[in-house]
Design an enzyme around this catalytic site. Structure first.
Site, PDB file in Angstrom:
ATOM      1  N   LEU A  92       0.806  -1.205   0.000  1.00  0.00           N
ATOM      2  CA  LEU A  92       0.000   0.000   0.000  1.00  0.00           C
ATOM      3  C   LEU A  92       0.848   1.266   0.000  1.00  0.00           C
ATOM      4  CD1 LEU A  92      -2.787  -0.994   2.549  1.00  0.00           C
ATOM      5  CD2 LEU A  92      -2.706  -1.385   0.077  1.00  0.00           C
ATOM      6  N   HIS A 107      -3.496   4.138  -2.500  1.00  0.00           N
ATOM      7  CA  HIS A 107      -4.474   3.242  -1.883  1.00  0.00           C
ATOM      8  C   HIS A 107      -5.184   3.914  -0.711  1.00  0.00           C
ATOM      9  CE1 HIS A 107      -1.424   0.343  -3.571  1.00  0.00           C
ATOM     10  NE2 HIS A 107      -2.531  -0.150  -4.084  1.00  0.00           N
TER      11      HIS A 107
END
Length: 289
Positions: A37, A41
């Site tokens: 991530l 995200h």
């Protein structure tokens, strides 16, 4: 934040989330990811939290969307770190299945979305969007979200998912349930991507040429200059900056992704895929808006 590793636990936890809203069922937002991530995200997660009562995020490195010679084994996996990031952002539930839970023995079903999946990355990565469509359809069936959030950076993927959702009645027809969230960029304009970590310092510096030259090309097209020579100049500039190859540089209709030779009055998109070192970067920007 709860974490589900089996479908039974996932559905139990989602049911609990839906009952937590006074005056009716809670609104569930889904943020599908493959992990590793970054701020892009987290931007999806924040958008989902703003529009829904609870957010379910998934982390699953989907093997069916990787082709031969692609980076499935090398794709970064950092579940503990990713979980901490999601929890800090207020994610209610993480769905982190093993491959066997998503594709049990004997699994034999695949979804193909015609039209928007053809050409562009679909031509360069045969079978890729079949894998994307199949896993996203499974996620929709597993979580049954009210809304799902995807980044516009993967613009063709977004188009494929929207087409599939409409065709298979996976979302409520009166709700814009598939939400495209604008691309998050670094200070020099490069679109955030998990694959940026593969770039050497020199390649990373050269990669910033991509968004810069795309903006230049868009300005020329919006000024009325011919599309074909403008795109050729874009490709030449990228190759001159150190990119090894250009998979495509296309002006396309924003809905159908059909190639355009000029602005036709509707929404259009400039889409580019280019390779630098061993890394394939993609980007897209709106044209004529």
């Amino acid at each position: 934040m709860q974490t589900a590793r089996t479908l039974e636990v996932l559905r139990t936890q989602v049911a609990k989330l839906r009952r937590r809203q006074e005056g009716g069922a809670a609104r569930i937002g889904l943020v599908p990811t493959m992990g590793a991530l970054h701020e892009g995200h987290l931007t999806l997660l924040r958008r989902a939290r703003a529009e829904c009562d609870h957010v379910v995020a998934s982390i699953f490195v989907n093997p069916t969307q990787f082709g031969e010679g692609e980076d499935l084994d090398a794709y970064p996996r950092q579940l503990e770190e990713d979980s901490a990031m999601l929890e800090a952002e207020g994610c209610a539930l993480l769905w982190a299945p093993e491959v066997a839970a998503m594709y049990p023995t004997g699994f034999a079903t695949s979804i193909t979305v015609g039209g928007v999946s053809e050409g562009l990355c679909g031509a360069a990565r045969p079978g890729h969007f079949d894998g994307v469509a199949t896993v996203v359809a499974k996620l929709f069936n597993q979580v049954a979200p009210d809304m799902a959030f995807f980044g516009e950076k993967d613009f063709q993927q977004l188009a494929v998912i929207r087409r599939m959702a409409r065709d298979l009645d996976l979302t409520r027809p009166h709700v814009d349930a598939i939400v495209g969230v604008p691309t998050v960029r670094e200070a020099d304009g490069l679109a955030l991507s998990s694959r940026n970590r593969y770039l050497s310092p020199g390649q990373r510096a050269a990669a910033a040429t991509l968004p810069r030259e795309m903006r230049e090309a868009i300005a020329r097209i919006e000024d009325g200059q011919e599309v074909a020579p403008t795109l050729a100049a874009l490709e030449d500039a990228l190759l001159g900056a150190g990119f090894a190859a250009i998979d495509y540089a296309v002006l396309a209709d924003a809905a159908s992704l059909a190639a355009l030779d000029g602005l036709k009055g509707g929404p259009a998109r400039l889409l580019v895929a280019a390779r630098i070192g061993g890394t394939r970067l993609i980007d897209n920007m709106a044209v004529g808006e």
